[in-house]
Design a protein around this motif. Structure first.
Motif, mmCIF file in Angstrom:
data_model
loop_
_atom_site.group_PDB
_atom_site.id
_atom_site.type_symbol
_atom_site.label_atom_id
_atom_site.label_comp_id
_atom_site.label_asym_id
_atom_site.label_seq_id
_atom_site.Cartn_x
_atom_site.Cartn_y
_atom_site.Cartn_z
ATOM 1 N N ARG A 225 55.687 56.559 43.644
ATOM 2 C CA ARG A 225 55.500 55.402 44.531
ATOM 3 C C ARG A 225 54.559 54.359 43.936
ATOM 4 N N PHE A 226 53.833 54.695 42.860
ATOM 5 C CA PHE A 226 52.855 53.760 42.301
ATOM 6 C C PHE A 226 53.542 52.707 41.441
ATOM 7 N N THR A 227 53.113 51.465 41.639
ATOM 8 C CA THR A 227 53.674 50.334 40.903
ATOM 9 C C THR A 227 52.670 49.663 39.985
ATOM 10 N N ASP A 228 51.385 49.984 40.152
ATOM 11 C CA ASP A 228 50.363 49.289 39.370
ATOM 12 C C ASP A 228 49.120 50.148 39.298
ATOM 13 N N CYS A 229 48.428 50.089 38.161
ATOM 14 C CA CYS A 229 47.151 50.764 37.996
ATOM 15 C C CYS A 229 46.372 50.006 36.929
ATOM 16 N N ARG A 230 45.094 49.744 37.170
ATOM 17 C CA ARG A 230 44.304 48.977 36.200
ATOM 18 C C ARG A 230 42.825 49.260 36.381
ATOM 19 N N VAL A 231 42.081 48.995 35.328
ATOM 20 C CA VAL A 231 40.626 49.079 35.350
ATOM 21 C C VAL A 231 40.085 47.737 35.828
ATOM 22 N N VAL A 232 39.139 47.761 36.764
ATOM 23 C CA VAL A 232 38.564 46.536 37.325
ATOM 24 C C VAL A 232 37.394 46.113 36.445
ATOM 25 N N THR A 233 37.521 44.979 35.788
ATOM 26 C CA THR A 233 36.473 44.473 34.909
ATOM 27 C C THR A 233 36.077 43.060 35.328
ATOM 28 N N GLY A 234 34.978 42.585 34.740
ATOM 29 C CA GLY A 234 34.530 41.229 35.007
ATOM 30 C C GLY A 234 33.643 41.141 36.234
ATOM 31 N N GLY A 235 32.943 40.021 36.366
ATOM 32 C CA GLY A 235 32.095 39.780 37.530
ATOM 33 C C GLY A 235 31.053 40.863 37.706
ATOM 34 N N GLU A 236 30.847 41.269 38.957
ATOM 35 C CA GLU A 236 29.810 42.255 39.250
ATOM 36 C C GLU A 236 30.191 43.671 38.832
ATOM 37 N N ALA A 237 31.461 43.886 38.464
ATOM 38 C CA ALA A 237 31.835 45.190 37.923
ATOM 39 C C ALA A 237 31.171 45.466 36.589
ATOM 40 N N GLU A 238 30.694 44.424 35.921
ATOM 41 C CA GLU A 238 30.032 44.611 34.629
ATOM 42 C C GLU A 238 28.616 45.169 34.767
ATOM 43 N N SER A 239 27.989 44.966 35.909
ATOM 44 C CA SER A 239 26.609 45.436 36.092
ATOM 45 C C SER A 239 26.455 46.406 37.256
ATOM 46 N N GLY A 240 27.502 46.604 38.052
ATOM 47 C CA GLY A 240 27.390 47.456 39.219
ATOM 48 C C GLY A 240 27.136 48.911 38.881
ATOM 49 N N SER A 241 27.627 49.364 37.722
ATOM 50 C CA SER A 241 27.487 50.748 37.312
ATOM 51 C C SER A 241 27.706 50.815 35.809
ATOM 52 N N ASP A 242 27.587 52.028 35.254
ATOM 53 C CA ASP A 242 27.970 52.210 33.850
ATOM 54 C C ASP A 242 29.451 52.546 33.721
ATOM 55 N N HIS A 243 30.127 52.795 34.841
ATOM 56 C CA HIS A 243 31.577 52.990 34.894
ATOM 57 C C HIS A 243 32.226 51.776 35.543
ATOM 58 N N TYR A 244 33.420 51.440 35.081
ATOM 59 C CA TYR A 244 34.260 50.480 35.790
ATOM 60 C C TYR A 244 35.074 51.217 36.866
ATOM 61 N N PRO A 245 35.399 50.545 37.952
ATOM 62 C CA PRO A 245 36.343 51.139 38.912
ATOM 63 C C PRO A 245 37.755 51.156 38.331
ATOM 64 N N LEU A 246 38.558 52.066 38.853
ATOM 65 C CA LEU A 246 39.980 52.139 38.535
ATOM 66 C C LEU A 246 40.726 52.021 39.845
ATOM 67 N N VAL A 247 41.750 51.148 39.888
ATOM 68 C CA VAL A 247 42.476 50.910 41.132
ATOM 69 C C VAL A 247 43.966 51.097 40.893
ATOM 70 N N GLY A 248 44.654 51.669 41.885
ATOM 71 C CA GLY A 248 46.096 51.834 41.812
ATOM 72 C C GLY A 248 46.748 51.474 43.129
ATOM 73 N N ARG A 249 47.980 50.998 43.083
ATOM 74 C CA ARG A 249 48.696 50.606 44.293
ATOM 75 C C ARG A 249 50.048 51.278 44.342
ATOM 76 N N ALA A 250 50.363 51.803 45.526
ATOM 77 C CA ALA A 250 51.644 52.491 45.752
ATOM 78 C C ALA A 250 52.359 51.821 46.915
ATOM 79 N N ALA A 251 53.676 51.883 46.876
ATOM 80 C CA ALA A 251 54.479 51.246 47.933
ATOM 81 C C ALA A 251 55.678 52.129 48.258
#
Length: 245
Positions: free
Chosen positions: A219-245
């Motif tokens: 069911r997943f159509t997209d998955c990506r690492v969230v970079t840029g903006g406050e994701a650069e300093s919010g943690s030492d890890h980037y978030p990972l996001v996925g979308r299913a439909a």
């Protein structure tokens, strides 16, 4: 209708970065968020307007899940195994059916324990998604070059003898789970380190994952690492996001 899931290691409870972390999360408009390193039990539920579920840890850091208020939570709990950190789960009625979502944080130090933890999670998950900081390299990439840049005390965490340690993720794949980023991911794959959030113990590696049982992965159509903006300093890890439909 779609379902958006996100995983984020917020680094030692978030501290004074919590408001920024909440903005990174809400900017992706997720339905479910898997969180790791919740020491001090930071109240990200209140900051994001989501319900918060936390699983405590005996010797590491708690993990948790945020669930949007429009989703019906059928059950929630802690995977009852001796994890180094912990694993939390919720069962939800979602737009793609009733599924279980797990937030996990595997042992950072010992590959054999990570492999055991991955087995416990694979046995628990019948239909749904496993998200989290798995502290493990994927079984398909070439990792030797990046590992060579790490100091010895950090490099050895990712080695099985002289070879990159892929035991935990290889086990998940053998047990029939699907690496969703590998299936439909776009953009750069590394989830550590961020440019301003620390992470001197990391090379550019993919340690954060979204795995799903085969029926759900389809069911997943997209998955990506969230970079840029406050994701650069919010943690030492980037978030990972996925979308299913």
């Amino acid at each position: 209708m779609s379902l958006t899931l996100l995983t984020y290691n917020i680094k030692n409870g978030g501290g004074d970065r919590l408001a920024a972390i909440a903005r990174v999360i809400t900017g992706e408009r997720p339905d479910v968020v898997a969180l790791q390193e919740l020491c001090g039990t930071p109240q990200l539920g209140a900051l994001t307007g989501m319900r918060q579920f936390v699983a405590g840890s005996w010797r590491g850091q708690p993990v948790g899940l945020l669930v949007a208020r429009h989703l019906r939570v059928l059950a929630a709990g802690r995977v009852a195994r001796p994890f180094f950190h912990a694993a939390a789960w919720v069962r939800i009625a979602s737009p793609i059916g009733v599924i279980t979502v797990i937030s996990a944080h595997l042992c950072p130090y010992w590959g054999r324990l990570r492999q055991a933890e991955a087995g416990w999670l694979a046995s628990f998950l019948r239909k749904g998604v496993l998200l989290g900081d798995l502290n493990t390299l994927d079984p398909w990439g070439e990792h030797a070059g990046e590992l060579a840049t790490l100091p010895e005390q950090y490099r050895r965490r990712h080695l099985n003898g002289r070879e990159p340690d892929i035991r935990a993720t290889a086990l998940l794949a053998r047990r029939g789970l699907v690496d969703v980023f590998r299936q439909c991911g776009t953009g750069p794959a590394p989830t550590v380190p961020t440019t301003q959030g620390g992470g001197h113990e990391f090379a550019r590696l993919r340690l954060d994952y979204l795995w799903a049982t085969r029926d759900v992965a389809a069911r997943f159509t997209d998955c990506r690492v969230v970079t840029g903006g406050e994701a650069e300093s919010g943690s030492d890890h980037y978030p990972l996001v996925g979308r299913a439909a």
